[in-house]
Design a protein around this motif. Structure first.
Motif, PDB file in Angstrom:
ATOM      1  N   THR A   1     -13.763  11.591   8.843  1.00 20.59           N
ATOM      2  CA  THR A   1     -12.325  11.785   8.852  1.00 20.59           C
ATOM      3  C   THR A   1     -11.681  10.406   8.779  1.00 20.59           C
ATOM      4  O   THR A   1     -12.030   9.519   9.563  1.00 20.59           O
ATOM      5  N   PRO A   2     -10.735  10.205   7.846  1.00 21.16           N
ATOM      6  CA  PRO A   2     -10.115   8.885   7.717  1.00 21.16           C
ATOM      7  C   PRO A   2      -9.257   8.543   8.942  1.00 21.16           C
ATOM      8  O   PRO A   2      -8.758   9.433   9.639  1.00 21.16           O
ATOM      9  N   SER A   3      -9.090   7.268   9.170  1.00 22.67           N
ATOM     10  CA  SER A   3      -8.241   6.812  10.274  1.00 22.67           C
ATOM     11  C   SER A   3      -6.765   6.989   9.895  1.00 22.67           C
ATOM     12  O   SER A   3      -6.428   7.214   8.734  1.00 22.67           O
ATOM     13  N   ASP A   4      -5.891   6.847  10.901  1.00 24.51           N
ATOM     14  CA  ASP A   4      -4.446   6.907  10.646  1.00 24.51           C
ATOM     15  C   ASP A   4      -4.057   5.875   9.592  1.00 24.51           C
ATOM     16  O   ASP A   4      -3.309   6.174   8.664  1.00 24.51           O
ATOM     17  N   ALA A   5      -4.567   4.667   9.757  1.00 26.18           N
ATOM     18  CA  ALA A   5      -4.212   3.584   8.845  1.00 26.18           C
ATOM     19  C   ALA A   5      -4.674   3.881   7.413  1.00 26.18           C
ATOM     20  O   ALA A   5      -3.930   3.650   6.459  1.00 26.18           O
ATOM     21  N   GLU A   6      -5.897   4.395   7.254  1.00 20.59           N
ATOM     22  CA  GLU A   6      -6.391   4.727   5.916  1.00 20.59           C
ATOM     23  C   GLU A   6      -5.497   5.765   5.252  1.00 20.59           C
ATOM     24  O   GLU A   6      -5.172   5.654   4.064  1.00 20.59           O
ATOM     25  N   LEU A   7      -5.110   6.774   6.006  1.00 21.32           N
ATOM     26  CA  LEU A   7      -4.257   7.825   5.450  1.00 21.32           C
ATOM     27  C   LEU A   7      -2.879   7.290   5.076  1.00 21.32           C
ATOM     28  O   LEU A   7      -2.353   7.613   4.014  1.00 21.32           O
ATOM     29  N   ARG A   8      -2.313   6.481   5.930  1.00 24.51           N
ATOM     30  CA  ARG A   8      -0.984   5.930   5.647  1.00 24.51           C
ATOM     31  C   ARG A   8      -1.020   5.025   4.415  1.00 24.51           C
ATOM     32  O   ARG A   8      -0.111   5.064   3.584  1.00 24.51           O
ATOM     33  N   ILE A   9      -2.067   4.226   4.309  1.00 21.92           N
ATOM     34  CA  ILE A   9      -2.199   3.350   3.138  1.00 21.92           C
ATOM     35  C   ILE A   9      -2.362   4.182   1.872  1.00 21.92           C
ATOM     36  O   ILE A   9      -1.722   3.911   0.854  1.00 21.92           O
ATOM     37  N   ALA A  10      -3.202   5.212   1.913  1.00 19.26           N
ATOM     38  CA  ALA A  10      -3.424   6.062   0.736  1.00 19.26           C
ATOM     39  C   ALA A  10      -2.132   6.773   0.329  1.00 19.26           C
ATOM     40  O   ALA A  10      -1.799   6.834  -0.870  1.00 19.26           O
ATOM     41  N   GLN A  11      -1.404   7.294   1.315  1.00 16.76           N
ATOM     42  CA  GLN A  11      -0.147   7.986   1.018  1.00 16.76           C
ATOM     43  C   GLN A  11       0.888   7.007   0.462  1.00 16.76           C
ATOM     44  O   GLN A  11       1.578   7.318  -0.509  1.00 16.76           O
ATOM     45  N   ALA A  12       1.007   5.826   1.069  1.00 17.38           N
ATOM     46  CA  ALA A  12       1.978   4.837   0.592  1.00 17.38           C
ATOM     47  C   ALA A  12       1.634   4.392  -0.830  1.00 17.38           C
ATOM     48  O   ALA A  12       2.520   4.211  -1.662  1.00 17.38           O
ATOM     49  N   GLN A  13       0.346   4.217  -1.095  1.00 18.86           N
ATOM     50  CA  GLN A  13      -0.085   3.819  -2.438  1.00 18.86           C
ATOM     51  C   GLN A  13       0.297   4.876  -3.453  1.00 18.86           C
ATOM     52  O   GLN A  13       0.818   4.580  -4.526  1.00 18.86           O
ATOM     53  N   LEU A  14       0.080   6.135  -3.121  1.00 17.69           N
ATOM     54  CA  LEU A  14       0.399   7.225  -4.038  1.00 17.69           C
ATOM     55  C   LEU A  14       1.907   7.345  -4.244  1.00 17.69           C
ATOM     56  O   LEU A  14       2.375   7.519  -5.377  1.00 17.69           O
ATOM     57  N   VAL A  15       2.680   7.219  -3.175  1.00 13.24           N
ATOM     58  CA  VAL A  15       4.140   7.259  -3.296  1.00 13.24           C
ATOM     59  C   VAL A  15       4.615   6.099  -4.168  1.00 13.24           C
ATOM     60  O   VAL A  15       5.457   6.272  -5.057  1.00 13.24           O
ATOM     61  N   GLY A  16       4.066   4.917  -3.946  1.00 12.50           N
ATOM     62  CA  GLY A  16       4.444   3.760  -4.760  1.00 12.50           C
ATOM     63  C   GLY A  16       4.115   3.958  -6.228  1.00 12.50           C
ATOM     64  O   GLY A  16       4.914   3.619  -7.106  1.00 12.50           O
ATOM     65  N   TRP A  17       2.940   4.525  -6.518  1.00 14.33           N
ATOM     66  CA  TRP A  17       2.552   4.776  -7.906  1.00 14.33           C
ATOM     67  C   TRP A  17       3.515   5.772  -8.550  1.00 14.33           C
ATOM     68  O   TRP A  17       3.957   5.569  -9.685  1.00 14.33           O
ATOM     69  N   LEU A  18       3.847   6.828  -7.821  1.00 13.26           N
ATOM     70  CA  LEU A  18       4.770   7.833  -8.361  1.00 13.26           C
ATOM     71  C   LEU A  18       6.157   7.242  -8.605  1.00 13.26           C
ATOM     72  O   LEU A  18       6.780   7.523  -9.628  1.00 13.26           O
ATOM     73  N   GLU A  19       6.635   6.431  -7.677  1.00 15.55           N
ATOM     74  CA  GLU A  19       7.943   5.811  -7.879  1.00 15.55           C
ATOM     75  C   GLU A  19       7.917   4.885  -9.090  1.00 15.55           C
ATOM     76  O   GLU A  19       8.872   4.845  -9.864  1.00 15.55           O
ATOM     77  N   GLY A  20       6.820   4.152  -9.259  1.00 14.89           N
ATOM     78  CA  GLY A  20       6.677   3.310 -10.447  1.00 14.89           C
ATOM     79  C   GLY A  20       6.674   4.140 -11.720  1.00 14.89           C
ATOM     80  O   GLY A  20       7.282   3.763 -12.723  1.00 14.89           O
ATOM     81  N   LEU A  21       5.994   5.276 -11.683  1.00 17.67           N
ATOM     82  CA  LEU A  21       5.965   6.180 -12.827  1.00 17.67           C
ATOM     83  C   LEU A  21       7.371   6.662 -13.164  1.00 17.67           C
ATOM     84  O   LEU A  21       7.804   6.618 -14.321  1.00 17.67           O
ATOM     85  N   PHE A  22       8.118   7.094 -12.144  1.00 21.55           N
ATOM     86  CA  PHE A  22       9.467   7.604 -12.380  1.00 21.55           C
ATOM     87  C   PHE A  22      10.383   6.501 -12.903  1.00 21.55           C
ATOM     88  O   PHE A  22      11.163   6.725 -13.834  1.00 21.55           O
ATOM     89  N   HIS A  23      10.278   5.294 -12.352  1.00 21.29           N
ATOM     90  CA  HIS A  23      11.103   4.183 -12.836  1.00 21.29           C
ATOM     91  C   HIS A  23      10.730   3.820 -14.280  1.00 21.29           C
ATOM     92  O   HIS A  23      11.613   3.532 -15.089  1.00 21.29           O
ATOM     93  N   GLY A  24       9.447   3.842 -14.585  1.00 22.71           N
ATOM     94  CA  GLY A  24       9.012   3.556 -15.949  1.00 22.71           C
ATOM     95  C   GLY A  24       9.547   4.572 -16.944  1.00 22.71           C
ATOM     96  O   GLY A  24       9.996   4.221 -18.035  1.00 22.71           O
ATOM     97  N   LEU A  25       9.523   5.834 -16.562  1.00 24.75           N
ATOM     98  CA  LEU A  25      10.049   6.877 -17.446  1.00 24.75           C
ATOM     99  C   LEU A  25      11.550   6.741 -17.615  1.00 24.75           C
ATOM    100  O   LEU A  25      12.076   6.881 -18.725  1.00 24.75           O
ATOM    101  N   GLN A  26      12.261   6.451 -16.517  1.00 21.23           N
ATOM    102  CA  GLN A  26      13.709   6.257 -16.612  1.00 21.23           C
ATOM    103  C   GLN A  26      14.043   5.083 -17.524  1.00 21.23           C
ATOM    104  O   GLN A  26      14.959   5.161 -18.344  1.00 21.23           O
TER     105      GLN A  26
END
Length: 178
Positions: free
Chosen positions: A113-138
């Motif tokens: 089971t991942p640690s709190d920190a691993e999960l937060r980093i993975a979620q933040a990375q995914l949110v950042g990638w999605l925001e970059g995707l949306f900004h790139g499309l815009q």
């Protein structure tokens, strides 16, 4: 694509005239991949509504994870949600974006089971990638709109005398009739 076919990015002023240009090589060197000239922006995200829904859910989930302490069961559940979110996202993306997402999102170890920190980093990375995707499309959509506007202005300037708007003179846009 060879050097002569490289697309260029034009900066367009308020009047619709180009005020500068940069080749896509400069953008690529800066780490930005500009869509190829004529490439369908909608083709990059095949299911935009789905990607937006998942992106919004992941962002909200990250906010909740930041505020709450996580026990082992919640960390295990969050790991499952993260992995299923990536699988769902991949169904709405073009193959190039799927490859990029897979390169950037590292899988969790299956047996633990991942640690709190691993999960937060993975979620933040995914949110950042999605925001970059949306900004790139815009940005790409804005560039297409500006190019279309410049082309329209160029076509308007090329209209022959006595045809429509070009011949309206001072009455143009005033709502006055003769």
């Amino acid at each position: 694509m060879n050097e002569q076919q490289r697309p260029q990015v034009f900066v367009v002023g308020e009047d619709g005239n180009p005020v500068g240009a940069a080749s896509s090589d400069a953008a690529a060197e800066a780490g930005d991949e500009a869509p190829e000239q004529g490439e369908d922006i909608n083709g990059m995200v095949e299911q935009p509504a789905k990607v937006m829904r998942i992106g919004t859910m992941i962002k909200q989930l990250l906010e909740e994870v930041r505020q709450a302490p996580l026990d082992e069961a919640s960390r295990s559940r969050l790991k499952e949600i993260h992995q299923s979110s990536i699988r769902e996202l991949e169904q709405g993306l073009a193959p190039e974006l799927i490859e990029e997402l897979e390169r950037l999102s590292l899988p969790f170890a299956q047996e633990s089971t991942p640690s709190d920190a691993e999960l937060r980093i993975a979620q933040a990375q995914l949110v950042g990638w999605l925001e970059g995707l949306f900004h790139g499309l815009q940005t790409a959509l804005f560039a297409q709109q500006m190019a279309a506007r410049a082309q329209l202005e160029q076509m308007r300037r090329g209209l022959p005398a006595g045809s429509g708007e070009a011949d309206m003179g001072p009455l143009k846009g005033t709502g006055q009739y003769l």
